[in-house]
Design a protein around this motif. Structure first.
Motif, short mmCIF file in Angstrom:
data_model
loop_
_atom_site.label_atom_id
_atom_site.label_comp_id
_atom_site.label_asym_id
_atom_site.label_seq_id
_atom_site.Cartn_x
_atom_site.Cartn_y
_atom_site.Cartn_z
N THR A 45 0.82 -1.21 0.00
CA THR A 45 0.00 0.00 0.00
C THR A 45 0.85 1.26 0.00
OG1 THR A 45 -0.14 -0.08 2.40
CG2 THR A 45 -1.94 -1.08 1.16
N THR A 46 2.03 1.17 0.54
CA THR A 46 2.92 2.34 0.54
C THR A 46 3.35 2.66 -0.87
OG1 THR A 46 3.72 1.62 2.71
CG2 THR A 46 4.98 3.32 1.58
N VAL A 103 2.89 5.85 -5.88
CA VAL A 103 2.61 5.92 -7.31
C VAL A 103 1.42 6.84 -7.56
CG1 VAL A 103 1.82 4.58 -9.30
CG2 VAL A 103 3.64 3.69 -7.85
N VAL A 104 0.38 6.73 -6.76
CA VAL A 104 -0.79 7.59 -6.91
C VAL A 104 -0.39 9.04 -6.66
CG1 VAL A 104 -3.03 8.18 -5.90
CG2 VAL A 104 -2.48 5.80 -6.40
N ALA A 105 0.44 9.30 -5.66
CA ALA A 105 0.88 10.67 -5.38
C ALA A 105 1.70 11.22 -6.53
CB ALA A 105 1.69 10.69 -4.08
N ILE A 106 2.57 10.40 -7.11
CA ILE A 106 3.39 10.84 -8.25
C ILE A 106 2.49 11.14 -9.45
CG2 ILE A 106 5.10 10.07 -9.93
CD1 ILE A 106 6.51 8.62 -7.63
#
Length: 121
Positions: free
Chosen positions: A3-4, A9-12
């Motif tokens: 999940t980290t 990846v979602v933040a990027i």
């Protein structure tokens, strides 16, 4: 995937999308402001053009031209007697009021004043 990593990846991806959208959005907003300013200037110029057209239409009338010549250039028709009314406050030197009982100094003709300025005397 953990999940980290997914969160990273979602933040990027979100940051990349934000940077991709930010520049065009800023350009769009600044251009929209410029368009608003140009439209205001256009409206002002159109109003000025309308006023100038009205003035042109007024001046196409010979009576209006005659009235303007009489008012601005002080033209008179042959046989008319022109009169100029000079009020006390219109006279030169009225700002410096003379003392009561004192005679105002006589003014020299313009050519004597000019000659005094040229000759330095």
């Amino acid at each position: 995937m953990s999940t980290t990593r997914r969160a990273a990846v979602v933040a990027i991806v979100v940051c990349a999308l934000a940077f991709t959208v930010a520049v065009p959005l800023r350009t769009y907003l600044s251009q929209r402001s410029e368009v608003r300013d140009q439209e205001a200037q256009l409206a002002q110029l159109q109003q000025e053009v309308a006023q100038l057209r009205d003035r042109k239409a007024q001046l196409s009338d010979p009576a209006q031209i005659e009235a303007e010549a009489r008012r601005r250039l002080r033209y008179v028709k042959p046989g008319e007697t022109p009169w100029m009314v000079q009020l006390p406050e219109d006279q030169p030197g009225s700002a410096t009021a003379a003392q009561p009982g004192q005679q105002p100094a006589p003014q020299a003709p313009w050519y004597e004043n000019l000659w005094a300025q040229v000759s330095g005397g």
